[in-house]
Write an enzyme that holds these catalytic residues in place. Structure first.
Site, PDB file in Angstrom:
ATOM      1  N   HIS A  23       0.827  -1.206   0.000  1.00 26.24           N
ATOM      2  CA  HIS A  23       0.000   0.000   0.000  1.00 26.24           C
ATOM      3  C   HIS A  23       0.863   1.259   0.000  1.00 26.24           C
ATOM      4  O   HIS A  23       0.549   2.234  -0.677  1.00 26.24           O
ATOM      5  CB  HIS A  23      -0.920  -0.004   1.224  1.00 26.24           C
ATOM      6  CG  HIS A  23      -1.875  -1.154   1.252  1.00 26.24           C
ATOM      7  ND1 HIS A  23      -3.159  -1.063   0.782  1.00 26.24           N
ATOM      8  CD2 HIS A  23      -1.711  -2.431   1.663  1.00 26.24           C
ATOM      9  CE1 HIS A  23      -3.764  -2.235   0.910  1.00 26.24           C
ATOM     10  NE2 HIS A  23      -2.900  -3.084   1.446  1.00 26.24           N
ATOM     11  N   ASP A 119      -6.544   4.517   0.744  1.00 25.84           N
ATOM     12  CA  ASP A 119      -6.733   3.256   0.033  1.00 25.84           C
ATOM     13  C   ASP A 119      -7.855   2.440   0.650  1.00 25.84           C
ATOM     14  O   ASP A 119      -8.574   2.895   1.540  1.00 25.84           O
ATOM     15  CB  ASP A 119      -5.426   2.468  -0.104  1.00 25.84           C
ATOM     16  CG  ASP A 119      -4.861   1.967   1.205  1.00 25.84           C
ATOM     17  OD1 ASP A 119      -5.648   1.588   2.089  1.00 25.84           O
ATOM     18  OD2 ASP A 119      -3.630   1.931   1.349  1.00 25.84           O
ATOM     19  N   GLN A 355      14.250  -5.700  -6.057  1.00 26.80           N
ATOM     20  CA  GLN A 355      13.398  -6.221  -7.128  1.00 26.80           C
ATOM     21  C   GLN A 355      13.439  -5.346  -8.370  1.00 26.80           C
ATOM     22  O   GLN A 355      13.526  -5.846  -9.499  1.00 26.80           O
ATOM     23  CB  GLN A 355      11.965  -6.351  -6.613  1.00 26.80           C
ATOM     24  CG  GLN A 355      11.012  -7.006  -7.599  1.00 26.80           C
ATOM     25  CD  GLN A 355       9.747  -7.477  -6.912  1.00 26.80           C
ATOM     26  OE1 GLN A 355       9.790  -8.352  -6.045  1.00 26.80           O
ATOM     27  NE2 GLN A 355       8.618  -6.895  -7.285  1.00 26.80           N
ATOM     28  N   HIS A 370       4.786 -14.045  -6.486  1.00 29.47           N
ATOM     29  CA  HIS A 370       3.542 -14.284  -5.750  1.00 29.47           C
ATOM     30  C   HIS A 370       2.353 -13.580  -6.392  1.00 29.47           C
ATOM     31  O   HIS A 370       1.217 -13.780  -5.968  1.00 29.47           O
ATOM     32  CB  HIS A 370       3.700 -13.809  -4.310  1.00 29.47           C
ATOM     33  CG  HIS A 370       3.902 -12.326  -4.194  1.00 29.47           C
ATOM     34  ND1 HIS A 370       4.879 -11.639  -4.886  1.00 29.47           N
ATOM     35  CD2 HIS A 370       3.248 -11.387  -3.472  1.00 29.47           C
ATOM     36  CE1 HIS A 370       4.814 -10.359  -4.582  1.00 29.47           C
ATOM     37  NE2 HIS A 370       3.838 -10.176  -3.732  1.00 29.47           N
ATOM     38  N   TRP A 373       0.087  -7.167  -6.755  1.00 26.65           N
ATOM     39  CA  TRP A 373      -0.138  -6.278  -7.902  1.00 26.65           C
ATOM     40  C   TRP A 373       1.068  -5.398  -8.195  1.00 26.65           C
ATOM     41  O   TRP A 373       1.408  -5.165  -9.352  1.00 26.65           O
ATOM     42  CB  TRP A 373      -1.382  -5.436  -7.680  1.00 26.65           C
ATOM     43  CG  TRP A 373      -1.833  -4.742  -8.929  1.00 26.65           C
ATOM     44  CD1 TRP A 373      -1.987  -3.392  -9.117  1.00 26.65           C
ATOM     45  CD2 TRP A 373      -2.194  -5.357 -10.178  1.00 26.65           C
ATOM     46  NE1 TRP A 373      -2.417  -3.127 -10.395  1.00 26.65           N
ATOM     47  CE2 TRP A 373      -2.555  -4.321 -11.074  1.00 26.65           C
ATOM     48  CE3 TRP A 373      -2.242  -6.678 -10.621  1.00 26.65           C
ATOM     49  CZ2 TRP A 373      -2.952  -4.569 -12.385  1.00 26.65           C
ATOM     50  CZ3 TRP A 373      -2.643  -6.929 -11.936  1.00 26.65           C
ATOM     51  CH2 TRP A 373      -2.991  -5.880 -12.794  1.00 26.65           C
ATOM     52  N   ASN A 374       1.751  -4.895  -7.171  1.00 22.38           N
ATOM     53  CA  ASN A 374       2.952  -4.096  -7.415  1.00 22.38           C
ATOM     54  C   ASN A 374       3.998  -4.890  -8.178  1.00 22.38           C
ATOM     55  O   ASN A 374       4.590  -4.409  -9.149  1.00 22.38           O
ATOM     56  CB  ASN A 374       3.550  -3.599  -6.096  1.00 22.38           C
ATOM     57  CG  ASN A 374       2.720  -2.520  -5.447  1.00 22.38           C
ATOM     58  OD1 ASN A 374       2.049  -1.751  -6.113  1.00 22.38           O
ATOM     59  ND2 ASN A 374       2.745  -2.468  -4.137  1.00 22.38           N
ATOM     60  N   SER A 375       4.253  -6.119  -7.724  1.00 26.12           N
ATOM     61  CA  SER A 375       5.255  -6.961  -8.383  1.00 26.12           C
ATOM     62  C   SER A 375       4.840  -7.291  -9.811  1.00 26.12           C
ATOM     63  O   SER A 375       5.679  -7.321 -10.718  1.00 26.12           O
ATOM     64  CB  SER A 375       5.467  -8.254  -7.586  1.00 26.12           C
ATOM     65  OG  SER A 375       6.069  -7.987  -6.348  1.00 26.12           O
ATOM     66  N   GLU A 378       5.517  -4.267 -11.936  1.00 30.08           N
ATOM     67  CA  GLU A 378       6.964  -4.082 -12.131  1.00 30.08           C
ATOM     68  C   GLU A 378       7.497  -5.069 -13.164  1.00 30.08           C
ATOM     69  O   GLU A 378       8.314  -4.711 -14.017  1.00 30.08           O
ATOM     70  CB  GLU A 378       7.696  -4.247 -10.801  1.00 30.08           C
ATOM     71  CG  GLU A 378       7.486  -3.088  -9.838  1.00 30.08           C
ATOM     72  CD  GLU A 378       8.076  -3.348  -8.459  1.00 30.08           C
ATOM     73  OE1 GLU A 378       8.805  -4.352  -8.309  1.00 30.08           O
ATOM     74  OE2 GLU A 378       7.814  -2.553  -7.543  1.00 30.08           O
ATOM     75  N   ALA A 393      -4.325 -13.292   0.056  1.00 33.06           N
ATOM     76  CA  ALA A 393      -5.110 -12.131  -0.364  1.00 33.06           C
ATOM     77  C   ALA A 393      -5.708 -12.366  -1.747  1.00 33.06           C
ATOM     78  O   ALA A 393      -6.245 -13.439  -2.024  1.00 33.06           O
ATOM     79  CB  ALA A 393      -4.246 -10.860  -0.302  1.00 33.06           C
TER      80      ALA A 393
END
Length: 481
Positions: A23, A119, A355, A370, A373-375, A378, A393
């Site tokens: 977040h 958020d 990363q 995993h 969403w961020n990963s 990216e 999640a």
């Protein structure tokens, strides 16, 4: 004369992330864009329990972006002894609710900003903003597809009597790709527990937002974005104005000595030859699954960098609340001889690796992820295909979309009656992505999206225009300093 002077003062907005790196990172990137590209002053309000060591480095301030830490919360008094890390959302929401008791006084002290962006798990802020006549916007830290599901959930909740996972058919979100029940996020699998009640509380308040920012862009999720904007169901809710502003991803990181060593090792490898293995800021595997993953990597004979974390049988989110603080020695839990047998082919890094830097290196050719969403963003932004390994999640929903809809990932199969991905399947997946025909197909697709990703938030891109339209409104609304 007073009005004329006010035109020279940059409009002030506040940004409030909830607990967790997933977040904090995108909301910090939003704050930076508002400052650098749209002439705003931003106060980033930080829940002080949301301050793992790894996150502190991200809170770099500029003259127009300053950090405001909310008064600290005594977590031991907020969290009862029977709530452990398994109930991630319940724990997160209780901490957040206690932290937001100070929000009104903080916003008043800041001079009542023109808007607050928060958020999904901090919607109690809507009530405070309503009391102070401050427009409150919601930033969705996950996909447009997930946001559509969240908007549909109150209708689903009222129409369905059984548990959602017992439904005989996939869930048809209006205008969107159906969601298989086995891919449903953890928080909606049992409607009797607090996890569901907290999740439902927050998502049912989505229509109260003045607008919703989505960390996505038109080329990535055209179907879901069109549904949210145009489908009669979402128009009738009514859904607030939706603003795709992504991809908002971390642009750079402070490199540790270990990170530099990783990059130097990558410099010696051929292009697109290394699989990067990491399961996010909070993800963990069981000892059995971690052992099978290790054997699969070794069997594949493919180059890899593995940011490995101490295993736990308790939960896939075992490090969510203490990310960055754990210590571990891979020799203690990886298969005996693994490190020596894979030396030169693989590089094992305890807990953490940069990363962004690794995904951006030309030698990186695959990402076992995993599917946070961020990963995911990216990986796409750097043109790296994925092996989807969801843990908790909404990650199963993300994985299904990335594999079946977007076409940038593959997902390992689990044998009937088992919950563990075996070493042979890991071997097959790794070879497929790094050296197989299917890998070439998803590599081509992800390279196309890599070209699209930076254009959307760039000047005159669709995401830039979307954020700019809201920033212009904040600049013209006479709502405060």
């Amino acid at each position: 004369m007073v009005a004329a002077n006010k035109t020279h003062i940059k409009p002030h907005v506040a940004v409030l992330p909830s607990v967790g790196m997933g977040h904090l990172i995108p909301l910090l990137e939003l704050a930076k864009r508002l400052v650098v590209e749209h002439g705003m002053r931003v106060s980033l309000l930080v829940i002080t329990t949301n301050a793992p060591l790894a996150a502190q480095e991200q809170l770099l301030c500029s003259p127009d972006l300053h950090i405001v830490k909310l008064p600290p919360v005594d977590v031991d008094k907020v969290i009862s002894s029977d709530i452990d890390n398994v109930l991630v959302l319940t724990r997160l929401c209780l901490i957040t609710e206690e932290s937001l008791r100070s929000l009104k006084s903080v916003l008043v002290a800041l001079g009542k900003p023109r808007a607050l962006v928060t958020d999904l798990f901090t919607t109690q802020a809507f009530d405070v903003c309503n009391e102070l006549s401050i427009p409150a916007y919601l930033f969705s830290t996950t996909s447009a597809a997930f946001s559509a599901f969240a908007l549909f959930l109150p209708k689903l909740d009222s129409d369905v009597e059984c548990e959602f996972i017992d439904l005989p058919e996939p869930i048809q979100v209006p205008g969107c790709i159906p969601v298989r029940t086995e891919d449903l996020l953890d928080q909606v699998r049992n409607r009797k527990i607090d996890e569901y009640k907290w999740f439902f509380f927050h998502i049912s308040r989505l229509p109260l937002a003045s607008g919703v920012f989505l960390n996505s862009w038109e080329d990535l999720e055209p179907v879901s974005l069109k549904a949210i904007k145009e489908n009669p169901f979402f128009r009738q809710i009514p859904t607030p104005p939706v603003h795709p502003v992504g991809p908002l991803i971390k642009q750079e990181e402070t490199l540790s000595t270990s990170d530099v060593e990783c990059l130097e090792w990558l410099d010696k490898q051929p292009p697109d030859s290394v699989l990067f293995v990491t399961l996010g800021s909070g993800g963990t595997l069981s000892l059995e699954q971690q052992t099978e993953l290790a054997w699969g990597l070794e069997l594949s004979q493919q180059r890899f960098i593995w940011a490995v974390r101490k295993p736990t049988d308790a939960t896939g989110a075992g490090s969510f609340f203490d990310v960055g603080s754990e210590e571990n020695d891979p020799k203690a839990y990886l298969p005996e001889g693994f490190l020596s047998r894979t030396q030169g082919v693989g590089l094992v890094v305890p807990s953490w690796a940069s990363q962004v830097a690794i995904l951006g290196h030309p030698s990186t050719g695959g990402f076992l992820s995993h599917c946070g969403w961020n990963s995911s963003l990216e990986s796409i932004a750097h043109g790296v295909p994925m092996i989807a390994w969801p843990l908790y999640a909404e990650q199963r929903m993300n994985a299904a979309m990335l594999v079946e809809d977007v076409g940038v990932a593959v997902k390992p199969k689990v044998e009937p009656g088992r919950t563990i991905v075996g070493r042979q399947e890991v071997d097959r997946m790794v070879r497929m992505v790094m050296d197989g025909e299917e890998g070439k197909t998803i590599r081509k697709r992800v390279k196309e999206l890599k070209e699209s990703a930076p254009k959307a938030p760039d000047i005159s891109g669709s995401s830039y225009d979307s954020l700019s339209s809201v920033a212009k409104q904040w600049k013209t609304d006479d709502l405060g300093p």
